[in-house]
Design an enzyme around this catalytic site. Structure first.
Site, PDB file in Angstrom:
ATOM      1  N   TYR A  51      98.834 -54.488   8.341  1.00 58.07           N
ATOM      2  CA  TYR A  51      97.845 -53.438   8.059  1.00 58.07           C
ATOM      3  C   TYR A  51      98.489 -52.046   8.017  1.00 58.07           C
ATOM      4  O   TYR A  51      97.894 -51.106   7.489  1.00 58.07           O
ATOM      5  CB  TYR A  51      96.729 -53.408   9.107  1.00 58.07           C
ATOM      6  CG  TYR A  51      95.884 -54.649   9.214  1.00 58.07           C
ATOM      7  CD1 TYR A  51      95.979 -55.698   8.299  1.00 58.07           C
ATOM      8  CD2 TYR A  51      94.962 -54.779  10.258  1.00 58.07           C
ATOM      9  CE1 TYR A  51      95.195 -56.833   8.436  1.00 58.07           C
ATOM     10  CE2 TYR A  51      94.170 -55.903  10.388  1.00 58.07           C
ATOM     11  CZ  TYR A  51      94.297 -56.932   9.479  1.00 58.07           C
ATOM     12  OH  TYR A  51      93.527 -58.052   9.625  1.00 58.07           O
ATOM     13  N   ILE A 236      84.896 -59.940  14.301  1.00 56.40           N
ATOM     14  CA  ILE A 236      85.650 -58.684  14.181  1.00 56.40           C
ATOM     15  C   ILE A 236      85.041 -57.832  13.067  1.00 56.40           C
ATOM     16  O   ILE A 236      85.554 -57.796  11.941  1.00 56.40           O
ATOM     17  CB  ILE A 236      87.145 -58.984  13.871  1.00 56.40           C
ATOM     18  CG1 ILE A 236      87.734 -59.984  14.855  1.00 56.40           C
ATOM     19  CG2 ILE A 236      87.955 -57.694  13.876  1.00 56.40           C
ATOM     20  CD1 ILE A 236      87.912 -59.467  16.264  1.00 56.40           C
ATOM     21  N   LYS A 238      84.192 -54.410  10.966  1.00 54.17           N
ATOM     22  CA  LYS A 238      84.943 -53.172  10.780  1.00 54.17           C
ATOM     23  C   LYS A 238      84.080 -52.147  10.058  1.00 54.17           C
ATOM     24  O   LYS A 238      83.186 -52.494   9.276  1.00 54.17           O
ATOM     25  CB  LYS A 238      86.233 -53.417   9.999  1.00 54.17           C
ATOM     26  CG  LYS A 238      86.045 -53.889   8.581  1.00 54.17           C
ATOM     27  CD  LYS A 238      87.201 -53.482   7.679  1.00 54.17           C
ATOM     28  CE  LYS A 238      87.220 -51.993   7.455  1.00 54.17           C
ATOM     29  NZ  LYS A 238      88.131 -51.546   6.407  1.00 54.17           N
ATOM     30  N   SER A 239      84.341 -50.885  10.363  1.00 51.77           N
ATOM     31  CA  SER A 239      83.675 -49.770   9.699  1.00 51.77           C
ATOM     32  C   SER A 239      84.438 -48.516  10.085  1.00 51.77           C
ATOM     33  O   SER A 239      85.150 -48.504  11.089  1.00 51.77           O
ATOM     34  CB  SER A 239      82.211 -49.650  10.164  1.00 51.77           C
ATOM     35  OG  SER A 239      81.594 -48.527   9.560  1.00 51.77           O
ATOM     36  N   ARG A 244      77.540 -46.815  12.113  1.00 57.78           N
ATOM     37  CA  ARG A 244      77.611 -48.270  11.889  1.00 57.78           C
ATOM     38  C   ARG A 244      78.470 -48.944  12.944  1.00 57.78           C
ATOM     39  O   ARG A 244      78.206 -50.074  13.345  1.00 57.78           O
ATOM     40  CB  ARG A 244      78.178 -48.561  10.493  1.00 57.78           C
ATOM     41  CG  ARG A 244      77.181 -48.271   9.406  1.00 57.78           C
ATOM     42  CD  ARG A 244      77.341 -49.186   8.204  1.00 57.78           C
ATOM     43  NE  ARG A 244      76.524 -48.652   7.125  1.00 57.78           N
ATOM     44  CZ  ARG A 244      76.990 -47.793   6.221  1.00 57.78           C
ATOM     45  NH1 ARG A 244      78.232 -47.394   6.258  1.00 57.78           N
ATOM     46  NH2 ARG A 244      76.184 -47.357   5.284  1.00 57.78           N
ATOM     47  N   ASN A 248      76.884 -51.978  15.057  1.00 58.01           N
ATOM     48  CA  ASN A 248      77.441 -53.337  15.064  1.00 58.01           C
ATOM     49  C   ASN A 248      77.637 -53.883  16.477  1.00 58.01           C
ATOM     50  O   ASN A 248      77.788 -55.094  16.656  1.00 58.01           O
ATOM     51  CB  ASN A 248      78.778 -53.366  14.317  1.00 58.01           C
ATOM     52  CG  ASN A 248      78.617 -53.235  12.817  1.00 58.01           C
ATOM     53  OD1 ASN A 248      77.539 -53.445  12.277  1.00 58.01           O
ATOM     54  ND2 ASN A 248      79.686 -52.886  12.135  1.00 58.01           N
TER      55      ASN A 248
END
Length: 292
Positions: A51, A236, A238-239, A244, A248
């Site tokens: 990543y 998992i 993601k944002s 958000r 979540n």
């Protein structure tokens, strides 16, 4: 702040069931996103060498002073016994830690499974040496898991795979459950990759999920994350949007019925959003992971 349930891995290590993902989050946005996640109550962050944002994850966690469960992954370019040991060194240095909570092999390498096995043997060594608390794999299918277990001395604690209402990979989940391998869902709400690459509409617009969400005064994303938790998976999401990110995590104060869980299960299309696991080769996907 919500209390996140924990899951116990097959070696007794406890892990928060919901983790915060940073896949495709640019390094310059990662630090802020992780800070927002920690502020919201996440205590489990999932990243990967590939990543390119491990350093920023580590900086945000260090700045917080919190006890955070850190999960990262070795990329295929660093497979092989010695290379994988060095891959750990690179990730640990970027994260700014001496011990990593959960270290995964990011993909199987079917075209060179001997190298995959050697990489996993290195994870077993890191576990024995106390440099990692738990080890596992990601994107391994049943045949990959079978071939790995044939030689492994440690059963993987986790297999992180694509799981969402439109692609559930039940056979992989069931095989994992039989062998004590926890399924961890990436793209748990059927993320952008899925609808872009599968030709399907978004799970967030699904009428079945939408109806359940309205019944509880919740969002479709919250319903899908609740579905994962009630079926015993880690997820998992993601944002990079702070609202958000917090939303979540707010999924622990309601419960879906057996009928609602079954209705979501019935949405499975069998269509994968991510790359075909057997198409992952060094020629197509290999790239050098920078030194720390």
């Amino acid at each position: 702040m919500p209390t996140i349930p924990h899951l116990t891995l097959n070696n007794g290590v406890e892990m928060p069931a919901l983790g915060f993902g940073v896949f495709q989050t640019p390094p310059e946005e990662t630090r802020t996103a992780v800070e927002a996640a920690l502020d919201a109550g996440y205590r489990h962050i999932d990243t990967a060498a590939a990543y390119g944002n491990e350093r920023e994850v580590g900086e945000a966690v260090a700045k917080s002073g919190l006890d955070v469960f850190l999960e990262t992954k070795i990329w295929i370019s660093d497979y092989g016994y010695d290379q994988t040991l060095h891959g750990f060194d690179k990730s640990a240095a970027k994260l700014g830690v001496e011990q990593i909570d959960l270290l995964l092999l990011h993909q199987a390498l079917p075209s060179d499974f001997a190298r995959t096995r050697e990489a996993y043997r290195a994870l077993e060594r890191l576990l024995a040496d106390g440099k990692v608390r738990a080890i596992g794999v990601s994107n391994f299918m049943v045949d990959h898991l079978t071939a790995l277990l044939d030689r492994a001395t440690v059963v993987p604690a986790v297999n992180q795979i694509e799981v969402h209402p439109y692609f559930a990979q039940r056979e992989v989940q069931d095989f994992g459950a039989e062998h004590g391998i926890l399924t961890q869902a990436w793209s748990p709400i059927g993320g952008i990759t899925f609808y872009r690459d599968s030709g399907h509409t978004s799970t967030l617009q699904d009428p079945v999920i939408g109806e359940i969400a309205r019944a509880y005064g919740r969002t479709p994303a919250q319903v899908m994350l609740r579905w994962h938790l009630q079926q015993g998976r880690s997820a998992i999401p993601k944002s990079t949007n702070p609202a958000r990110i917090a939303e979540n995590l707010a999924v622990t104060d309601f419960a879906l019925t057996a009928e609602q869980l079954a209705a979501i299960d019935a949405l499975d299309t069998g269509k994968r959003g991510g790359p075909e696991p057997d198409a992952v080769t060094l020629e197509a996907f290999g790239r050098a992971i920078p030194e720390a």
